[in-house]
Design an enzyme around this catalytic site. Structure first.
Site, PDB file in Angstrom:
ATOM      1  N   VAL A  95       2.191   5.563   4.585  1.00 20.57           N
ATOM      2  CA  VAL A  95       1.653   5.211   3.618  1.00 20.57           C
ATOM      3  C   VAL A  95       1.936   4.854   2.431  1.00 20.57           C
ATOM      4  O   VAL A  95       2.736   5.590   1.631  1.00 20.57           O
ATOM      5  CB  VAL A  95       0.060   6.088   3.787  1.00 20.57           C
ATOM      6  CG1 VAL A  95      -0.393   6.287   2.313  1.00 20.57           C
ATOM      7  CG2 VAL A  95      -0.256   6.967   4.602  1.00 20.57           C
ATOM      8  N   CYS A  96       1.247   3.881   1.609  1.00 19.28           N
ATOM      9  CA  CYS A  96       1.449   3.471   0.122  1.00 19.28           C
ATOM     10  C   CYS A  96       0.568   3.286  -0.350  1.00 19.28           C
ATOM     11  O   CYS A  96      -0.543   3.594  -0.410  1.00 19.28           O
ATOM     12  CB  CYS A  96       2.763   2.787   0.019  1.00 19.28           C
ATOM     13  SG  CYS A  96       2.135   0.648   0.382  1.00 19.28           S
ATOM     14  N   ARG A  97       0.479   2.756  -1.831  1.00 20.78           N
ATOM     15  CA  ARG A  97      -0.999   2.218  -2.696  1.00 20.78           C
ATOM     16  C   ARG A  97      -1.642   1.249  -1.719  1.00 20.78           C
ATOM     17  O   ARG A  97      -2.317   1.605  -1.682  1.00 20.78           O
ATOM     18  CB  ARG A  97      -0.234   2.176  -3.946  1.00 20.78           C
ATOM     19  CG  ARG A  97      -1.114   1.457  -4.696  1.00 20.78           C
ATOM     20  CD  ARG A  97      -0.767   1.337  -6.575  1.00 20.78           C
ATOM     21  NE  ARG A  97      -1.746   0.832  -6.719  1.00 20.78           N
ATOM     22  CZ  ARG A  97      -1.787  -0.812  -6.654  1.00 20.78           C
ATOM     23  NH1 ARG A  97      -1.346  -2.042  -6.389  1.00 20.78           N
ATOM     24  NH2 ARG A  97      -3.396  -1.176  -7.581  1.00 20.78           N
TER      25      ARG A  97
END
Length: 113
Positions: free
Chosen positions: A70-72
């Site tokens: 998961v990231c932005r």
């Protein structure tokens, strides 16, 4: 249902939320953003390992384990998933759209690690 983009499985918010709610789920979800991003808001129970630290921490990962990154926005986590796949990890997924798409509970503060 997960979709394949450039050879990497991408899961959506509904799928990720279902996995996180399922006690039988064994997939490991990892947030790869920077510490200041994570502290501002992150998914409860999801640990932080910043993207830049991953190459130095590869001994901590099991090739038989399933991972979701998961990231932005989904870009950095996609690169991490590609990196893992290139190193022979067969069960890696990217969270499509990243935290910008996450419309469920978030908390602020430091990593649970």
């Amino acid at each position: 249902m997960a979709q394949i983009i450039e050879g990497i499985s991408h899961i959506d918010t509904k799928e990720l939320h279902s996995l996180l709610q399922n006690p039988a789920n064994t997939a490991v979800v990892i947030d790869v953003r920077e510490p200041h991003e994570y502290q501002a808001a992150h998914i409860p129970g999801v640990p932080l390992i910043p993207m830049g630290e991953i190459p130095n921490r590869m001994e901590e990962f099991d090739r038989n384990q399933e991972y979701i990154f998961v990231c932005r926005s989904g870009s950095r986590s996609f690169e991490v998933a590609r990196y893992f796949q290139a190193l022979g990890f067969p069960r890696v997924h990217n969270y499509l759209g990243g935290m910008l798409n996450w419309d469920r509970e978030v908390i602020s503060g430091s990593s649970p690690e």
